[in-house]
Scaffold this motif. Structure first.
Motif, PDB file in Angstrom:
ATOM      1  N   ARG A 152       0.810  -1.220   0.000  1.00 34.96           N
ATOM      2  CA  ARG A 152       0.000   0.000   0.000  1.00 34.96           C
ATOM      3  C   ARG A 152       0.843   1.270   0.000  1.00 34.96           C
ATOM      4  N   TRP A 172       0.581   4.213  -2.659  1.00 36.22           N
ATOM      5  CA  TRP A 172       0.269   5.566  -2.178  1.00 36.22           C
ATOM      6  C   TRP A 172       1.267   6.567  -2.750  1.00 36.22           C
ATOM      7  N   THR A 221       0.728   9.963  -4.978  1.00 31.68           N
ATOM      8  CA  THR A 221       0.818  11.263  -4.314  1.00 31.68           C
ATOM      9  C   THR A 221       2.169  11.950  -4.446  1.00 31.68           C
ATOM     10  N   PRO A 267      -2.992   9.433   4.577  1.00 32.54           N
ATOM     11  CA  PRO A 267      -1.985   8.490   4.087  1.00 32.54           C
ATOM     12  C   PRO A 267      -2.466   7.045   3.983  1.00 32.54           C
ATOM     13  N   MET A 268      -2.294   6.513   2.812  1.00 29.11           N
ATOM     14  CA  MET A 268      -2.601   5.116   2.481  1.00 29.11           C
ATOM     15  C   MET A 268      -4.078   4.761   2.646  1.00 29.11           C
ATOM     16  N   PHE A 286      -7.003   9.681  -1.102  1.00 28.96           N
ATOM     17  CA  PHE A 286      -6.405  10.811  -1.801  1.00 28.96           C
ATOM     18  C   PHE A 286      -7.497  11.346  -2.721  1.00 28.96           C
ATOM     19  N   PHE A 296      -7.562   2.995  -0.902  1.00 31.72           N
ATOM     20  CA  PHE A 296      -6.564   1.930  -0.918  1.00 31.72           C
ATOM     21  C   PHE A 296      -6.970   0.837   0.061  1.00 31.72           C
ATOM     22  N   VAL A 315      -6.659  -0.487  -5.530  1.00 31.51           N
ATOM     23  CA  VAL A 315      -6.947   0.946  -5.605  1.00 31.51           C
ATOM     24  C   VAL A 315      -8.287   1.108  -6.293  1.00 31.51           C
TER      25      VAL A 315
END
Lengths: 154, 116
Positions: free
Chosen positions: A19, A23, A27, A73-74, A77, A104, A113
């Motif tokens: 992951r 990520w 990003t 985070p992870m 997004f 995710f 994803v």
């Protein structure tokens, strides 16, 4: 049918990587630019408005903007942009945006994803045009739901 | 991702999307979508909109090719132009397949660079 189902696009892909790696591919602007087919400067941070220039052959040099919304985070997004808005010389700032969300999830041997582009309420009328062709009753039913939604949210 | 998105974004499409991106006009489209041509009185019934306001919005829809107005006797009747809406739907389908392509490129990019 739920309104949300009529107004969004959902796609997903399984990637054979952890992951954290996926990520980063999303990003980190340099990584993102490569697979997305753009060049851009700056950084993905919530609230940022990034100008991107398309690098895909045949469309190179066209510009669009992406407004970053959330970065968890992870997990999540997301950004907003204007659907199909790259015609030079047109001001798109007052037009409705769509929301793009990447989520995710761990899956055996890698990461799944899922991308959801939503906010096609206006545009999704077009989807219902198909129902209009095939099934007038269905169209009426859906439009009644739409009318209710529009009136209640006005 | 962009080739098709860009392809799809003709000036005309931008007008259609702009025309539909307004709650009042969506409401009018919803009413017209019942299929029967409607007069301005019918279209403004139950709303706080004046006939003038409704007329103005209908002209925006007409300019975008989404609705057509026709004179019937002393009154204008309005109806939808489903062809225009279908075209926008095709664009949504294109956007969906563009996401498939973009995700495939993401996958290839990450997996080709992974440490074995």
């Amino acid at each position: 049918m739920k309104r949300s189902e009529m107004s969004k696009i959902e796609r997903s892909v399984f990637i054979q990587a952890p992951r954290a790696r996926v990520w980063r591919a999303l990003t980190d602007l340099a990584e993102f630019s490569k697979w997305f087919g753009v060049s851009a400067e700056g950084r993905f941070v919530p609230g940022a408005r990034l100008m991107m220039t398309v690098t895909i052959e045949g469309y190179a040099g066209m510009v669009f903007y992406l407004m970053v919304e959330k970065m968890e985070p992870m997990e999540l997004f997301s950004w907003r942009w204007h659907p199909g808005s790259v015609e030079p010389g047109i001001d798109y700032s007052k037009e409705p945006t769509t929301l793009v969300e990447f989520r995710f999830r761990d899956e055996a041997g890698g990461t799944r994803v899922t991308v959801v582009e939503s906010g096609f309420e206006a545009i999704s009328l077009a989807r219902r045009a198909k129902v209009f062709e095939e099934n007038t009753g269905g169209w009426e039913y859906q439009m009644a739901a739409l009318e209710k939604y529009v009136r209640e949210s006005a | 991702m962009f080739a098709n998105r860009l392809n799809a974004s003709t000036k005309h499409t931008a007008h259609v999307l702009a025309a539909l991106g307004d709650k009042t006009r969506l409401l009018l489209v919803a009413r017209l979508a019942a299929g029967e041509p409607l007069s301005i009185s019918r279209l403004s019934a139950g709303t706080r909109m004046t006939r003038q306001a409704v007329t103005k919005h209908l002209h925006v829809l007409e300019k975008a090719g989404v609705a057509n107005g026709r004179r019937r006797g002393r009154e204008h009747r309005w109806e939808l132009n489903p062809a225009q809406l279908r075209e926008v739907r095709r664009q949504l389908d294109r956007i969906a397949s563009q996401w498939d392509d973009a995700l495939a490129r993401l996958k290839a990019s990450v997996e080709s660079g992974r440490r074995v």
